[in-house]
Scaffold this motif. Structure first.
Motif, PDB file in Angstrom:
ATOM      1  N   GLU A  10      -1.654   6.906   9.159  1.00 56.57           N
ATOM      2  CA  GLU A  10      -1.430   6.257  10.454  1.00 56.57           C
ATOM      3  C   GLU A  10      -0.279   6.921  11.212  1.00 56.57           C
ATOM      4  O   GLU A  10      -0.366   7.131  12.429  1.00 56.57           O
ATOM      5  CB  GLU A  10      -1.146   4.768  10.255  1.00 56.57           C
ATOM      6  CG  GLU A  10      -2.332   3.946   9.782  1.00 56.57           C
ATOM      7  CD  GLU A  10      -2.677   4.171   8.314  1.00 56.57           C
ATOM      8  OE1 GLU A  10      -3.834   3.886   7.926  1.00 56.57           O
ATOM      9  OE2 GLU A  10      -1.796   4.637   7.555  1.00 56.57           O
ATOM     10  N   GLU A  20      -1.513  10.329  12.482  1.00 51.74           N
ATOM     11  CA  GLU A  20      -2.421  10.174  13.617  1.00 51.74           C
ATOM     12  C   GLU A  20      -1.668   9.774  14.882  1.00 51.74           C
ATOM     13  O   GLU A  20      -1.995  10.249  15.980  1.00 51.74           O
ATOM     14  CB  GLU A  20      -3.496   9.140  13.285  1.00 51.74           C
ATOM     15  CG  GLU A  20      -4.495   9.638  12.254  1.00 51.74           C
ATOM     16  CD  GLU A  20      -5.570   8.618  11.931  1.00 51.74           C
ATOM     17  OE1 GLU A  20      -5.461   7.467  12.416  1.00 51.74           O
ATOM     18  OE2 GLU A  20      -6.514   8.967  11.199  1.00 51.74           O
ATOM     19  N   GLU A  21      -0.670   8.940  14.741  1.00 51.86           N
ATOM     20  CA  GLU A  21       0.138   8.551  15.901  1.00 51.86           C
ATOM     21  C   GLU A  21       0.841   9.769  16.497  1.00 51.86           C
ATOM     22  O   GLU A  21       0.895   9.937  17.723  1.00 51.86           O
ATOM     23  CB  GLU A  21       1.168   7.495  15.490  1.00 51.86           C
ATOM     24  CG  GLU A  21       1.999   6.969  16.650  1.00 51.86           C
ATOM     25  CD  GLU A  21       2.982   5.883  16.232  1.00 51.86           C
ATOM     26  OE1 GLU A  21       3.815   5.488  17.065  1.00 51.86           O
ATOM     27  OE2 GLU A  21       2.916   5.434  15.066  1.00 51.86           O
ATOM     28  N   GLN A  39     -14.181   8.862  15.707  1.00 52.27           N
ATOM     29  CA  GLN A  39     -14.724   7.526  15.472  1.00 52.27           C
ATOM     30  C   GLN A  39     -13.935   6.436  16.198  1.00 52.27           C
ATOM     31  O   GLN A  39     -14.518   5.480  16.717  1.00 52.27           O
ATOM     32  CB  GLN A  39     -14.757   7.234  13.973  1.00 52.27           C
ATOM     33  CG  GLN A  39     -15.784   8.052  13.207  1.00 52.27           C
ATOM     34  CD  GLN A  39     -15.900   7.626  11.751  1.00 52.27           C
ATOM     35  OE1 GLN A  39     -15.118   6.813  11.254  1.00 52.27           O
ATOM     36  NE2 GLN A  39     -16.878   8.180  11.052  1.00 52.27           N
ATOM     37  N   ASP A  40     -12.608   6.587  16.243  1.00 51.87           N
ATOM     38  CA  ASP A  40     -11.769   5.520  16.792  1.00 51.87           C
ATOM     39  C   ASP A  40     -11.659   5.557  18.311  1.00 51.87           C
ATOM     40  O   ASP A  40     -11.438   4.518  18.941  1.00 51.87           O
ATOM     41  CB  ASP A  40     -10.360   5.589  16.183  1.00 51.87           C
ATOM     42  CG  ASP A  40     -10.360   5.314  14.684  1.00 51.87           C
ATOM     43  OD1 ASP A  40     -11.382   4.814  14.177  1.00 51.87           O
ATOM     44  OD2 ASP A  40      -9.341   5.608  14.027  1.00 51.87           O
ATOM     45  N   GLN A  41     -11.796   6.755  18.911  1.00 51.09           N
ATOM     46  CA  GLN A  41     -11.620   6.860  20.359  1.00 51.09           C
ATOM     47  C   GLN A  41     -12.710   7.738  20.984  1.00 51.09           C
ATOM     48  O   GLN A  41     -12.426   8.812  21.528  1.00 51.09           O
ATOM     49  CB  GLN A  41     -10.230   7.420  20.683  1.00 51.09           C
ATOM     50  CG  GLN A  41      -9.087   6.558  20.157  1.00 51.09           C
ATOM     51  CD  GLN A  41      -7.755   6.922  20.760  1.00 51.09           C
ATOM     52  OE1 GLN A  41      -7.618   7.060  21.974  1.00 51.09           O
ATOM     53  NE2 GLN A  41      -6.753   7.085  19.915  1.00 51.09           N
ATOM     54  N   GLU A  74     -11.968  13.210  11.870  1.00 46.07           N
ATOM     55  CA  GLU A  74     -12.980  12.150  11.802  1.00 46.07           C
ATOM     56  C   GLU A  74     -12.495  10.875  12.479  1.00 46.07           C
ATOM     57  O   GLU A  74     -13.239  10.224  13.225  1.00 46.07           O
ATOM     58  CB  GLU A  74     -13.324  11.874  10.337  1.00 46.07           C
ATOM     59  CG  GLU A  74     -14.400  10.824  10.137  1.00 46.07           C
ATOM     60  CD  GLU A  74     -14.716  10.592   8.672  1.00 46.07           C
ATOM     61  OE1 GLU A  74     -15.285   9.531   8.353  1.00 46.07           O
ATOM     62  OE2 GLU A  74     -14.391  11.463   7.844  1.00 46.07           O
ATOM     63  N   ASP A  75     -11.229  10.525  12.244  1.00 45.78           N
ATOM     64  CA  ASP A  75     -10.688   9.299  12.834  1.00 45.78           C
ATOM     65  C   ASP A  75     -10.596   9.400  14.356  1.00 45.78           C
ATOM     66  O   ASP A  75     -10.853   8.417  15.067  1.00 45.78           O
ATOM     67  CB  ASP A  75      -9.308   8.992  12.244  1.00 45.78           C
ATOM     68  CG  ASP A  75      -9.397   8.461  10.817  1.00 45.78           C
ATOM     69  OD1 ASP A  75     -10.519   8.199  10.350  1.00 45.78           O
ATOM     70  OD2 ASP A  75      -8.336   8.312  10.165  1.00 45.78           O
ATOM     71  N   LEU A  76     -10.211  10.559  14.870  1.00 46.80           N
ATOM     72  CA  LEU A  76     -10.127  10.728  16.320  1.00 46.80           C
ATOM     73  C   LEU A  76     -11.477  10.446  16.974  1.00 46.80           C
ATOM     74  O   LEU A  76     -11.568   9.720  17.969  1.00 46.80           O
ATOM     75  CB  LEU A  76      -9.679  12.152  16.666  1.00 46.80           C
ATOM     76  CG  LEU A  76      -8.228  12.541  16.393  1.00 46.80           C
ATOM     77  CD1 LEU A  76      -7.997  13.994  16.799  1.00 46.80           C
ATOM     78  CD2 LEU A  76      -7.253  11.632  17.128  1.00 46.80           C
TER      79      LEU A  76
END
Length: 246
Positions: free
Chosen positions: A219, A222-223, A61-63, A57-59
């Motif tokens: 974090e 994800e990094e 939404q963030d990029q 989801e973060d991938l």
């Protein structure tokens, strides 16, 4: 040229690892022949293991300039607010036609729910790739070899629990603590279920993983995921050659 895979024995013996207090990890070394190959598509992304839904989801939404999602197919009727072929919706297709396309090998993943078929096609992944985006796939581990059969090699990343080997704490308890620090809403039983699922995935599909990552925080994980994607996302990645080891 051979690529080495280090497979933890605990991932192959789920029951034993969950009940054991032994904190010595035993590693098994195996090899797969690989060659550097030129590809003409942006590799899709598959993430497996604990917290994968949050990372996916973060991938997206963030990029959004780097990652996209494909549109799946279904045989169920569209609901009032759904548009055929729209992002966030489905391609609505007749049962017989979807079965025909499945038999032709046009889908790499098909499941059934409430007597309706749901699936993801090769062309839907290619449509995202044609836009210069990594297609982020929320799929099971068995989708990876199916994609590989179609000459599409996803960047497959496994999220593994981080162990600190705290004195007096067994491996299972460490994994539960790690999960609850990442998501404080998880219950003890929910953590055990997630750990068991992750170990089954690792045992069955470890040879399909591009890399495994871990971290103390979302974090950090994800990094590490982004680093793996950058490292393996070029146009000439190292891929399985299909050769037998002599």
């Amino acid at each position: 040229i051979f690529l080495a895979f280090f497979l933890k024995k605990e991932a192959q013996e789920t029951t034993k690892s969950l009940n054991s207090t032994d904190q010595q990890d035993e590693w098994i070394l195996s090899y797969e022949p690989v060659t550097q190959q030129k590809i003409d598509y942006v590799r899709p992304i598959v993430i497996l293991g604990p917290m994968k839904d949050r990372i996916l989801e973060d991938l997206i939404q963030d990029q959004p300039q780097k990652f996209g999602v494909c549109i799946p197919h279904t045989t169920r009727a569209p609901r009032a607010n759904e548009v055929h072929g729209a992002l966030g919706s489905y391609y609505f297709i007749a049962m017989e036609e979807m079965k025909r396309q499945k038999d032709l090998g046009l889908f790499f993943e098909v499941g059934i729910h409430n007597e309706n078929l749901y699936g993801t096609s090769i062309n839907s992944v290619k449509a995202v790739s044609s836009k210069g985006l990594h297609c982020v796939l929320d799929v099971r581990g068995d989708a990876i070899p199916e994609l590989q059969k179609k000459s599409i090699y996803p960047i497959a990343i496994y999220i593994k629990p981080k162990l600190s080997y705290r004195r007096g704490m067994n491996v299972l308890d460490e994994k539960i603590v790690w999960l609850q620090e990442l998501n404080k809403r998880l219950t003890h039983d929910a953590c055990i279920k997630i750990i068991q699922q992750g170990e089954r995935v690792s045992a069955e599909f470890a040879d399909c993983f591009t890399a495994s990552v871990t971290g103390d925080t979302i974090e950090e994980i994800e990094e590490s995921v982004l680093h793996v994607i950058k490292l393996h996302g070029g146009s000439e990645p190292w891929l399985p050659s299909g050769e037998m080891i002599p």
